[in-house]
Design a protein around this motif. Structure first.
Motif, mmCIF file in Angstrom:
data_model
loop_
_atom_site.group_PDB
_atom_site.id
_atom_site.type_symbol
_atom_site.label_atom_id
_atom_site.label_comp_id
_atom_site.label_asym_id
_atom_site.label_seq_id
_atom_site.Cartn_x
_atom_site.Cartn_y
_atom_site.Cartn_z
ATOM 1 N N PRO A 73 0.798 -1.237 0.000
ATOM 2 C CA PRO A 73 0.000 0.000 0.000
ATOM 3 C C PRO A 73 0.829 1.285 0.000
ATOM 4 O O PRO A 73 0.431 2.268 -0.597
ATOM 5 C CB PRO A 73 -0.827 -0.117 1.284
ATOM 6 C CG PRO A 73 -0.899 -1.559 1.567
ATOM 7 C CD PRO A 73 0.374 -2.168 1.057
ATOM 8 N N GLU A 74 2.005 1.274 0.641
ATOM 9 C CA GLU A 74 2.835 2.492 0.673
ATOM 10 C C GLU A 74 3.298 2.901 -0.717
ATOM 11 O O GLU A 74 3.636 4.055 -0.952
ATOM 12 C CB GLU A 74 4.094 2.299 1.523
ATOM 13 C CG GLU A 74 3.855 2.047 2.979
ATOM 14 C CD GLU A 74 3.840 0.568 3.309
ATOM 15 O OE1 GLU A 74 3.120 -0.196 2.596
ATOM 16 O OE2 GLU A 74 4.513 0.164 4.261
ATOM 17 N N ASN A 75 3.380 1.933 -1.614
ATOM 18 C CA ASN A 75 3.877 2.231 -2.957
ATOM 19 C C ASN A 75 2.752 2.431 -3.968
ATOM 20 O O ASN A 75 2.992 2.445 -5.179
ATOM 21 C CB ASN A 75 4.821 1.121 -3.443
ATOM 22 C CG ASN A 75 6.136 1.148 -2.694
ATOM 23 O OD1 ASN A 75 6.483 2.167 -2.115
ATOM 24 N ND2 ASN A 75 6.853 0.044 -2.705
ATOM 25 N N LEU A 76 1.537 2.555 -3.466
ATOM 26 C CA LEU A 76 0.394 2.795 -4.340
ATOM 27 C C LEU A 76 -0.132 4.204 -4.050
ATOM 28 O O LEU A 76 -0.473 4.516 -2.913
ATOM 29 C CB LEU A 76 -0.696 1.752 -4.089
ATOM 30 C CG LEU A 76 -0.238 0.300 -4.237
ATOM 31 C CD1 LEU A 76 -1.365 -0.654 -3.883
ATOM 32 C CD2 LEU A 76 0.265 0.027 -5.651
ATOM 33 N N ALA A 126 3.639 3.326 -7.825
ATOM 34 C CA ALA A 126 4.785 4.238 -7.771
ATOM 35 C C ALA A 126 5.993 3.500 -7.239
ATOM 36 O O ALA A 126 5.910 2.313 -6.942
ATOM 37 C CB ALA A 126 4.450 5.404 -6.858
ATOM 38 N N ASP A 127 7.066 4.241 -7.094
ATOM 39 C CA ASP A 127 8.203 3.728 -6.358
ATOM 40 C C ASP A 127 8.675 2.392 -6.913
ATOM 41 O O ASP A 127 8.541 1.362 -6.260
ATOM 42 C CB ASP A 127 7.769 3.572 -4.887
ATOM 43 C CG ASP A 127 8.958 3.533 -3.956
ATOM 44 O OD1 ASP A 127 10.080 3.468 -4.467
ATOM 45 O OD2 ASP A 127 8.751 3.547 -2.745
ATOM 46 N N PHE A 128 9.177 2.442 -8.123
ATOM 47 C CA PHE A 128 9.666 1.208 -8.717
ATOM 48 C C PHE A 128 10.964 0.773 -8.044
ATOM 49 O O PHE A 128 11.818 0.141 -8.619
ATOM 50 C CB PHE A 128 9.795 1.349 -10.233
ATOM 51 C CG PHE A 128 8.540 0.914 -10.915
ATOM 52 C CD1 PHE A 128 8.489 -0.235 -11.667
ATOM 53 C CD2 PHE A 128 7.371 1.639 -10.737
ATOM 54 C CE1 PHE A 128 7.306 -0.659 -12.246
ATOM 55 C CE2 PHE A 128 6.190 1.234 -11.321
ATOM 56 C CZ PHE A 128 6.164 0.085 -12.077
HETATM 57 MG MG MG Z 1 7.777 4.345 -1.048
#
Ligand code: MG
Ligand code: ATP
Length: 293
Positions: free
Chosen positions: A151-154, A165-167
């Motif tokens: 979830p932090e990278n969405l 995000a955050d590939f």
């Molecule tokens: Mg991140």
């Protein structure tokens, strides 16, 4: 996290693009803090176009020897053009920083909305899973495995459309993060056991996220890494009685959280699953914020 198939050419991400400098942007409020720097809201002076600038300290990168990896990951993300993948428009550097020019996701982290509402409605959860599945199908076609979906990278744009995000940009930092901060929860059994793995790890993660969207916590969460590890490799899955979740949603989760990677539901089959067909909004827009059931 991104993995590319072997034999890709050396990175040259800015080829043919104009060279930017910080003077081209008005810098606004900070949007968040990354491991190696900060993300700011910004506006390109000439076009007035709103973007997010991710400012990464070179010194930090050098400390972890991630410089080359960063360029490689920028190149991969630049090559992806999908409505549910956060765009990277370009990058530049000065003496001390690398600066990535990113699409602005106005509603920020899905994680924050999930924590606020505790859990999502089936309609919102299915819409996010559909968006994610489409984005992953697109990435897999291009031989890109994200491997760090959580979830932090969405992120969410103004309309509530999900953006991956955050590939990542580094296997090294990912490994470090997992051992240090204990984010084992989203990893497939073959990954926690350090075995060979392929794109089906992302399918597993879709099952984890679907569960977390609906119940508010990931399915194998425990107080310790060791116990989470044990639950993942046993696929110790159970569905609490509250909140009430439909049998179709549980069916989809059970077909994704399968130890044998070959037997996990394919992305195509997820798109056709009755729970998705019944609940997901094909436009990908979750309007009106994230509501509780
Ligand atoms: Mg991140
Ligand atoms: P990495 O894993 O690459 O080091 P990170 O997780 O440390 O990255 P990011 O996730 O890229 O850092 O960014 C940190 C935070 O900044 C995000 O969690 C989010 O809240 C905010 N943020 C990042 N990019 C954007 C964006 N494009 N639009 C809006 N907010 C953003």
């Amino acid at each position: 996290m991104v993995k590319v198939s072997e034999g890709k050419p050396e990175p040259n991400p800015n080829k043919g693009l104009p060279t930017w400098t910080l003077q081209d942007f008005e810098i606004g409020k900070p949007l968040g803090k990354g491991k190696f720097g900060k993300v700011y809201l910004a506006r390109e002076k000439k076009s007035k176009y709103i973007v997010a600038l991710k400012v990464i300290f070179k010194q930090q990168l050098e400390k972890y020897r991630l410089h080359h990896q960063l360029l490689r990951e920028i190149e991969i993300q630049s090559s992806l053009n999908h409505p549910n993948v956060l765009r990277i428009f370009g990058w530049f550097h000065d003496k001390d920083h690398f600066i990535l020019i990113l699409e602005y996701a106005a509603r920020g982290e899905l994680y924050k909305e999930l924590r606020k509402s505790k859990h999502l409605s089936e309609k919102h959860a299915a819409t996010y899973i559909l968006s994610l599945t489409k984005a992953l199908a697109y990435c897999h076609e291009k031989h890109v495995i994200h491997r760090d979906i959580k979830p932090e990278n969405l992120l969410l744009d103004l309309e509530g459309r999900l953006k991956i995000a955050d590939f990542g940009w580094s296997v090294q930092s990912r490994t470090k993060r997992h051992t240090m901060c204990g984010t084992l929860d989203y990893l497939a059994p073959e990954m926690v056991e350090n075995k060979a793995h392929d794109y089906t790890v992302d399918n597993w993660t879709l099952g984890i996220l679907c569960y977390e969207f609906l119940y508010g916590v990931p399915p194998f969460e425990t107080e310790s890494q060791t116990n989470t590890f044990k639950r993942i490799i046993k696929v110790d899955l159970s569905f609490p009685s509250t909140p009430r979740v439909s049998a179709e949603a549980k069916d989809l989760i059970s077909k994704l959280l399968v130890k044998d990677a070959l037997k996990r539901l394919s992305l195509q089959k997820i798109l056709e699953h009755p729970w998705i067909v019944k609940n997901a909004d094909p436009s990908g827009v979750c309007s009106g914020g994230v509501s509780q059931i």
